[in-house]
Design an enzyme around this catalytic site. Structure first.
Site, PDB file in Angstrom:
ATOM      1  N   TYR A 189      -2.515  -1.269  10.323  1.00  0.00           N
ATOM      2  CA  TYR A 189      -2.421  -1.359   8.855  1.00  0.00           C
ATOM      3  C   TYR A 189      -1.060  -0.845   8.371  1.00  0.00           C
ATOM      4  O   TYR A 189      -0.384  -1.491   7.558  1.00  0.00           O
ATOM      5  CB  TYR A 189      -3.564  -0.542   8.237  1.00  0.00           C
ATOM      6  N   SER A 221       0.871  -1.184   0.000  1.00  0.00           N
ATOM      7  CA  SER A 221       0.000   0.000   0.000  1.00  0.00           C
ATOM      8  C   SER A 221       0.899   1.223   0.000  1.00  0.00           C
ATOM      9  O   SER A 221       2.083   1.138   0.370  1.00  0.00           O
ATOM     10  CB  SER A 221      -0.857  -0.011   1.274  1.00  0.00           C
TER      11      SER A 221
HETATM   12  P1  NAD Z   1     -11.575  -6.130  -0.614  1.00  0.00           P
HETATM   13  O1  NAD Z   1     -12.209  -5.960   0.731  1.00  0.00           O
HETATM   14  O2  NAD Z   1     -12.329  -5.744  -1.842  1.00  0.00           O
HETATM   15  O3  NAD Z   1     -11.090  -7.647  -0.794  1.00  0.00           O
HETATM   16  C1  NAD Z   1     -10.425  -8.317   0.233  1.00  0.00           C
HETATM   17  C2  NAD Z   1     -10.316  -9.777  -0.124  1.00  0.00           C
HETATM   18  O4  NAD Z   1      -9.614 -10.428   0.942  1.00  0.00           O
HETATM   19  C3  NAD Z   1     -11.647 -10.497  -0.259  1.00  0.00           C
HETATM   20  O5  NAD Z   1     -11.537 -11.474  -1.277  1.00  0.00           O
HETATM   21  C4  NAD Z   1     -11.814 -11.169   1.102  1.00  0.00           C
HETATM   22  O6  NAD Z   1     -12.617 -12.349   1.056  1.00  0.00           O
HETATM   23  C5  NAD Z   1     -10.370 -11.520   1.396  1.00  0.00           C
HETATM   24  N1  NAD Z   1     -10.087 -11.730   2.803  1.00  0.00           N
HETATM   25  C6  NAD Z   1     -10.270 -10.888   3.851  1.00  0.00           C
HETATM   26  N2  NAD Z   1      -9.912 -11.484   5.000  1.00  0.00           N
HETATM   27  C7  NAD Z   1      -9.474 -12.725   4.665  1.00  0.00           C
HETATM   28  C8  NAD Z   1      -8.987 -13.851   5.397  1.00  0.00           C
HETATM   29  N3  NAD Z   1      -8.873 -13.825   6.741  1.00  0.00           N
HETATM   30  N4  NAD Z   1      -8.655 -14.969   4.712  1.00  0.00           N
HETATM   31  C9  NAD Z   1      -8.779 -15.037   3.358  1.00  0.00           C
HETATM   32  N5  NAD Z   1      -9.239 -14.018   2.628  1.00  0.00           N
HETATM   33  C10 NAD Z   1      -9.594 -12.886   3.270  1.00  0.00           C
HETATM   34  O7  NAD Z   1     -10.188  -5.343  -0.500  1.00  0.00           O
HETATM   35  P2  NAD Z   1      -9.220  -4.659  -1.586  1.00  0.00           P
HETATM   36  O8  NAD Z   1      -9.410  -3.177  -1.499  1.00  0.00           O
HETATM   37  O9  NAD Z   1      -9.316  -5.323  -2.901  1.00  0.00           O
HETATM   38  O10 NAD Z   1      -7.811  -4.949  -0.902  1.00  0.00           O
HETATM   39  C11 NAD Z   1      -6.939  -5.951  -1.353  1.00  0.00           C
HETATM   40  C12 NAD Z   1      -5.550  -5.613  -0.865  1.00  0.00           C
HETATM   41  O11 NAD Z   1      -5.158  -4.352  -1.379  1.00  0.00           O
HETATM   42  C13 NAD Z   1      -5.415  -5.521   0.659  1.00  0.00           C
HETATM   43  O12 NAD Z   1      -4.193  -6.085   1.068  1.00  0.00           O
HETATM   44  C14 NAD Z   1      -5.412  -4.035   0.899  1.00  0.00           C
HETATM   45  O13 NAD Z   1      -4.759  -3.682   2.098  1.00  0.00           O
HETATM   46  C15 NAD Z   1      -4.685  -3.539  -0.326  1.00  0.00           C
HETATM   47  N6  NAD Z   1      -4.895  -2.137  -0.647  1.00  0.00           N
HETATM   48  C16 NAD Z   1      -6.129  -1.660  -0.912  1.00  0.00           C
HETATM   49  C17 NAD Z   1      -6.275  -0.304  -1.201  1.00  0.00           C
HETATM   50  C18 NAD Z   1      -7.607   0.322  -1.497  1.00  0.00           C
HETATM   51  O14 NAD Z   1      -7.689   1.560  -1.562  1.00  0.00           O
HETATM   52  N7  NAD Z   1      -8.657  -0.443  -1.714  1.00  0.00           N
HETATM   53  C19 NAD Z   1      -5.152   0.533  -1.225  1.00  0.00           C
HETATM   54  C20 NAD Z   1      -3.907  -0.018  -0.959  1.00  0.00           C
HETATM   55  C21 NAD Z   1      -3.779  -1.359  -0.677  1.00  0.00           C
END
Ligand code: NAD
Length: 261
Positions: free
Chosen positions: A156, A143
């Site tokens: 986080y 991130s």
């Molecule tokens: P999201 O909530 O859309 O998806 C999260 C996914 O992780 C889902 O498939 C969920 O089922 C799975 N998950 C959650 N807990 C779990 C567990 N205990 N075991 C197995 N699977 C689990 O989130 P996203 O925004 O797509 O985020 C994905 C990654 O990107 C994360 O690591 C997040 O920190 C990172 N990220 C997101 C953003 C943003 O702005 N959305 C920015 C930077 C980084």
């Protein structure tokens, strides 16, 4: 770029960024293991849809990224059912926001487990497969918060800084093995993960959902636009290509200028 004959594990790939990465890899011909908290039946249905759309093999694992035994079983499932473990994308992640003195210790433990320790356990299980094959790609979804901090995100930011460090160590240990390890550092990406933060701004400032989105993004991201999940998918696919074979140990921001400030 052609990933046919390769197999990829993408954790947290039933939604958001992970799903877009799984789609991008499958579009290049890679077999894919999807993972998420869905039921086995719902996950199997998503895997079948991905397989049909891209003409690749796809399976689902409901492994909970808080449980090392289930992570090991997921890696072995990929080796058994897809034939190899060539690409590992550690993407599952959760969020919670509060000042450090109000931060519930159980939320700290959960975020460190899902956002950091799960990547260690998956890499620990997958690297021997990659070394044997003499080829591997490990991509960690970090991130912008792996590079800089924000208030109310103690767990986080700690987990994401940790995964940037883990990325460098794994890259160095495997630099002469044909195995690369990189982190992608997205800024704000439009996915379900951030909806609670949008809802909070909408409620506190009396804004519509659309206006709250702009309000959330504009403070950090000079582009004033969200990153799209497909843009992260495209970078992940590039990192799996031969053109990227000398990119390793890198933490690549995709953040509309956030961390350039
Ligand atoms: P999201 O909530 O859309 O998806 C999260 C996914 O992780 C889902 O498939 C969920 O089922 C799975 N998950 C959650 N807990 C779990 C567990 N205990 N075991 C197995 N699977 C689990 O989130 P996203 O925004 O797509 O985020 C994905 C990654 O990107 C994360 O690591 C997040 O920190 C990172 N990220 C997101 C953003 C943003 O702005 N959305 C920015 C930077 C980084």
């Amino acid at each position: 770029m052609n990933l046919s004959g390769k197999s990829a594990i993408v954790t947290g790939s039933t939604s958001g960024i992970g799903l877009a990465v799984a789609e991008a890899l499958a579009a290049q011909g890679s077999a894919v293991l999807l993972n998420g908290l869905e039921s086995q039946a719902d996950g199997d249905r998503m895997a079948a849809e991905l397989a049909e759309k891209h003409g690749v093999k796809a399976v689902f694992s409901p492994a909970d990224m808080q449980k090392p035994d289930e992570i090991n079983a997921m890696v072995e499932q990929a080796a058994r059912e897809l034939g190899s473990v060539d690409i590992l994308v550690n993407n599952a992640g959760i969020q919670y926001t509060a000042n450090v003195e109000d931060f519930p210790p159980e939320r700290w433990d959960a975020i460190i487990a899902v956002n950091l320790s799960s990547a260690f356990h998956a890499i620990h299980a997958a690297v021997p497969h990659m070394k044997r094959a003499g080829w591997g790609r490990i991509i960690n979804t970090a991130s912008a918060h792996g590079l800089v901090a924000s208030v109310q995100k103690a767990a986080y930011v700690s987990a994401k800084h940790g995964i940037v460090g883990l990325t460098k160590v794994v890259a160095l240990e495997n630099a002469d093995q044909g195995v690369t390890c990189n982190a992608i550092c997205p800024g704000w990406v439009e996915t379900p993960l951030i909806q609670k933060q949008i809802d909070k701004i909408a409620e506190e400032q009396g804004l519509s959902n659309e206006d709250a989105k702009v309000e959330l993004v504009r403070h950090k991201q000079p582009s004033r636009q969200f990153v799209q999940p497909e843009q992260i998918g495209a970078l992940a696919a590039f990192l799996c290509s031969d053109a990227a074979s000398q990119i390793t140990g890198a933490s690549l921001p995709v953040d509309g200028g956030w961390t350039a400030q």
